[in-house]
Scaffold this motif. Structure first.
Motif, mmCIF file in Angstrom:
data_model
loop_
_atom_site.group_PDB
_atom_site.id
_atom_site.type_symbol
_atom_site.label_atom_id
_atom_site.label_comp_id
_atom_site.label_asym_id
_atom_site.label_seq_id
_atom_site.Cartn_x
_atom_site.Cartn_y
_atom_site.Cartn_z
ATOM 1 N N PRO A 36 2.645 -5.549 33.088
ATOM 2 C CA PRO A 36 2.476 -6.298 34.344
ATOM 3 C C PRO A 36 3.778 -6.922 34.838
ATOM 4 C CG PRO A 36 0.712 -6.823 32.804
ATOM 5 C CD PRO A 36 1.713 -6.008 32.035
ATOM 6 N N ASP A 37 3.914 -6.996 36.159
ATOM 7 C CA ASP A 37 5.104 -7.622 36.751
ATOM 8 C C ASP A 37 5.016 -9.139 36.714
ATOM 9 O OD1 ASP A 37 6.295 -5.170 37.394
ATOM 10 O OD2 ASP A 37 5.178 -5.020 39.271
ATOM 11 N N LYS A 38 3.813 -9.669 36.509
ATOM 12 C CA LYS A 38 3.627 -11.111 36.412
ATOM 13 C C LYS A 38 3.590 -11.527 34.947
ATOM 14 C CE LYS A 38 0.455 -14.880 37.568
ATOM 15 N NZ LYS A 38 -0.863 -15.250 38.136
ATOM 16 N N PRO A 39 4.398 -12.482 34.540
ATOM 17 C CA PRO A 39 4.403 -12.917 33.130
ATOM 18 C C PRO A 39 3.138 -13.682 32.773
ATOM 19 C CG PRO A 39 5.823 -14.337 34.427
ATOM 20 C CD PRO A 39 5.394 -13.222 35.345
ATOM 21 N N THR A 40 2.875 -13.766 31.476
ATOM 22 C CA THR A 40 1.760 -14.554 30.954
ATOM 23 C C THR A 40 2.321 -15.733 30.183
ATOM 24 O OG1 THR A 40 0.338 -12.591 30.741
ATOM 25 C CG2 THR A 40 -0.272 -14.535 29.467
ATOM 26 N N LYS A 41 1.837 -16.940 30.523
ATOM 27 C CA LYS A 41 2.314 -18.143 29.839
ATOM 28 C C LYS A 41 1.230 -18.677 28.915
ATOM 29 C CE LYS A 41 5.582 -19.512 33.450
ATOM 30 N NZ LYS A 41 6.000 -20.591 34.391
ATOM 31 N N LEU A 42 1.645 -18.974 27.682
ATOM 32 C CA LEU A 42 0.713 -19.452 26.664
ATOM 33 C C LEU A 42 1.205 -20.755 26.049
ATOM 34 C CD1 LEU A 42 0.183 -16.132 24.654
ATOM 35 C CD2 LEU A 42 -1.286 -17.018 26.479
ATOM 36 N N GLU A 43 0.268 -21.505 25.487
ATOM 37 C CA GLU A 43 0.606 -22.661 24.654
ATOM 38 C C GLU A 43 -0.089 -22.473 23.313
ATOM 39 O OE1 GLU A 43 0.808 -27.156 25.753
ATOM 40 O OE2 GLU A 43 -1.217 -26.780 24.964
ATOM 41 N N ILE A 44 0.686 -22.574 22.231
ATOM 42 C CA ILE A 44 0.138 -22.403 20.891
ATOM 43 C C ILE A 44 0.334 -23.698 20.114
ATOM 44 C CG2 ILE A 44 0.209 -21.053 18.767
ATOM 45 C CD1 ILE A 44 1.332 -18.735 20.352
ATOM 46 N N GLU A 45 -0.756 -24.184 19.541
ATOM 47 C CA GLU A 45 -0.706 -25.428 18.764
ATOM 48 C C GLU A 45 -0.781 -25.114 17.271
ATOM 49 O OE1 GLU A 45 -3.125 -29.694 18.288
ATOM 50 O OE2 GLU A 45 -3.574 -28.325 19.964
ATOM 51 N N PHE A 46 0.062 -25.809 16.499
ATOM 52 C CA PHE A 46 0.115 -25.604 15.054
ATOM 53 C C PHE A 46 -0.210 -26.902 14.319
ATOM 54 C CE2 PHE A 46 2.798 -22.323 16.791
ATOM 55 C CZ PHE A 46 2.643 -21.224 15.947
ATOM 56 N N SER A 47 -0.820 -26.748 13.149
ATOM 57 C CA SER A 47 -1.036 -27.874 12.243
ATOM 58 C C SER A 47 -0.625 -27.425 10.850
ATOM 59 C CB SER A 47 -2.511 -28.307 12.251
ATOM 60 O OG SER A 47 -2.713 -29.366 11.322
ATOM 61 N N GLN A 48 0.361 -28.118 10.288
ATOM 62 C CA GLN A 48 0.926 -27.756 8.979
ATOM 63 C C GLN A 48 1.312 -26.280 8.946
ATOM 64 O OE1 GLN A 48 -1.411 -29.129 5.653
ATOM 65 N NE2 GLN A 48 -1.501 -31.219 6.401
ATOM 66 N N GLY A 49 1.914 -25.838 10.039
ATOM 67 C CA GLY A 49 2.436 -24.482 10.124
ATOM 68 C C GLY A 49 1.419 -23.419 10.462
ATOM 69 N N VAL A 50 0.148 -23.797 10.583
ATOM 70 C CA VAL A 50 -0.920 -22.827 10.850
ATOM 71 C C VAL A 50 -1.349 -22.923 12.313
ATOM 72 C CG1 VAL A 50 -3.269 -22.121 10.272
ATOM 73 C CG2 VAL A 50 -1.730 -22.964 8.477
ATOM 74 N N PRO A 51 -1.428 -21.797 13.031
ATOM 75 C CA PRO A 51 -1.888 -21.854 14.422
ATOM 76 C C PRO A 51 -3.363 -22.226 14.497
ATOM 77 C CG PRO A 51 -1.674 -19.570 13.705
ATOM 78 C CD PRO A 51 -1.096 -20.415 12.611
ATOM 79 N N ILE A 52 -3.677 -23.241 15.299
ATOM 80 C CA ILE A 52 -5.061 -23.707 15.372
ATOM 81 C C ILE A 52 -5.639 -23.600 16.784
ATOM 82 C CG2 ILE A 52 -4.838 -25.273 13.408
ATOM 83 C CD1 ILE A 52 -4.568 -27.576 15.459
ATOM 84 N N LYS A 53 -4.778 -23.340 17.772
ATOM 85 C CA LYS A 53 -5.285 -23.280 19.144
ATOM 86 C C LYS A 53 -4.331 -22.493 20.030
ATOM 87 C CE LYS A 53 -6.815 -26.370 22.882
ATOM 88 N NZ LYS A 53 -6.948 -27.788 23.304
ATOM 89 N N VAL A 54 -4.887 -21.636 20.876
ATOM 90 C CA VAL A 54 -4.110 -20.880 21.859
ATOM 91 C C VAL A 54 -4.731 -21.105 23.227
ATOM 92 C CG1 VAL A 54 -3.445 -18.593 22.688
ATOM 93 C CG2 VAL A 54 -3.343 -19.103 20.244
ATOM 94 N N THR A 55 -3.896 -21.478 24.193
ATOM 95 C CA THR A 55 -4.370 -21.703 25.563
ATOM 96 C C THR A 55 -3.561 -20.849 26.521
ATOM 97 O OG1 THR A 55 -4.926 -24.004 25.032
ATOM 98 C CG2 THR A 55 -4.774 -23.416 27.369
ATOM 99 N N ASN A 56 -4.239 -20.125 27.397
ATOM 100 C CA ASN A 56 -3.563 -19.385 28.458
ATOM 101 C C ASN A 56 -3.290 -20.363 29.587
ATOM 102 O OD1 ASN A 56 -3.030 -17.821 30.818
ATOM 103 N ND2 ASN A 56 -3.958 -16.043 29.834
ATOM 104 N N LEU A 57 -2.023 -20.685 29.830
ATOM 105 C CA LEU A 57 -1.683 -21.694 30.825
ATOM 106 C C LEU A 57 -1.929 -21.223 32.244
ATOM 107 C CD1 LEU A 57 1.624 -23.048 29.224
ATOM 108 C CD2 LEU A 57 -0.674 -24.007 29.085
ATOM 109 N N ASP A 58 -2.016 -19.919 32.440
ATOM 110 C CA ASP A 58 -2.324 -19.379 33.771
ATOM 111 C C ASP A 58 -3.828 -19.409 34.036
ATOM 112 O OD1 ASP A 58 0.420 -18.670 34.264
ATOM 113 O OD2 ASP A 58 0.129 -16.973 32.901
ATOM 114 N N GLU A 59 -4.613 -19.363 32.970
ATOM 115 C CA GLU A 59 -6.070 -19.419 33.063
ATOM 116 C C GLU A 59 -6.567 -20.405 32.018
ATOM 117 O OE1 GLU A 59 -8.030 -15.478 33.571
ATOM 118 O OE2 GLU A 59 -6.028 -14.692 33.134
ATOM 119 N N PRO A 60 -6.500 -21.713 32.318
ATOM 120 C CA PRO A 60 -6.813 -22.761 31.327
ATOM 121 C C PRO A 60 -8.189 -22.648 30.685
ATOM 122 C CG PRO A 60 -5.776 -23.693 33.278
ATOM 123 C CD PRO A 60 -6.085 -22.266 33.610
#
Length: 243
Positions: A36-60
């Protein structure tokens, strides 16, 4: 081999290390030119080095907080944006080299996000040791020694370094690239007031004078010996090494 973590391809035309992989090789990732020509923006949350949450910032509304769900979503969105293609010649345990082509979108995204947050939170010297341990751990896993005592020891050490890896990383996926946009953590070693070039903090640049002079002693001695060696070469008392 095809699992959630990685899809690996070998043999056939791939045994020629100079041959470009056929387009049919890739099953889960889009070709970068077709991404895609449009980028995808994400937010990834970690706790003690382990990913616990992923949010698509373009589609909250797209929020994933279960391990398998977030991993499969990253595989999906990463594959769409051509993330995670790897073409390498590697060293097998018994010494032979082999060429492998891999697809690992989710792991690639998590690797970049985790690495960025780790640098943000972990002490400099601890991080240096952890890098060494990471390389050893990778060898142990690759060579099938997960259940060895040395691997168990290394895992415990690595786990200790992850106690402070807490926070969130924002990143952008675009045509095969995984770009870090920002990070935040309640446990970061980063001190804005201390390192600022705009605001005077507790750190005095003049405090570094003694540190610089002490570290320069070794370099001065190296320079002195180098010059002495050069003089010996010139007067013929020390033969010049053959090139």
């Amino acid at each position: 081999m095809s699992v959630a973590f990685v899809c690996s391809m070998e043999s056939g035309p791939l045994e020629d290390p100079n041959a470009e992989p056929p387009l049919s090789t890739y099953k889960y990732t889009t070709h970068p030119l077709k991404a895609p020509d449009k980028p995808t923006k994400l937010e990834i949350e970690f706790s003690q080095g382990v990913p616990i949450k992923v949010t698509n910032l373009d589609e909250p509304s797209k929020v994933y907080n279960k391990p398998l769900d977030l991993f499969m979503y990253l595989n999906e969105v990463g594959g769409l944006n051509a993330i995670g293609r790897v073409d390498i010649v590697e060293n097998r345990f018994i010494g032979m080299k082999s060429r492998g082509v891999y697809e690992t979108p989710a792991a690639t995204i998590l690797y970049h996000a985790h690495l960025d947050l780790e640098l943000f939170c972990v002490d400099k010297e601890v991080y240096r040791i952890k890098q060494f341990l990471t390389a050893r751990f990778a060898e142990q896993v690759y060579n099938g020694f997960w259940y060895s005592p040395e691997s168990e020891f290394v895992r415990h050490c690595i786990d200790k370094t992850q106690e402070v890896v807490e926070g969130k990383v924002r990143l952008m996926l675009y045509k095969g690239g995984c770009h870090i946009l920002g990070r935040e953590s309640p446990l970061s070693v980063y001190n804005e007031s201390l390192v600022s070039m705009d605001v005077k903090g507790d750190y005095e640049p003049s405090d570094a004078d003694g540190f610089i002079k002490i570290n320069a002693l070794r370099l001065r001695e190296y320079c002195r010996i180098s010059r002495k060696c050069d003089k010996l070469h010139k007067i013929g008392l020390r033969p010049v090494p053959k090139k």
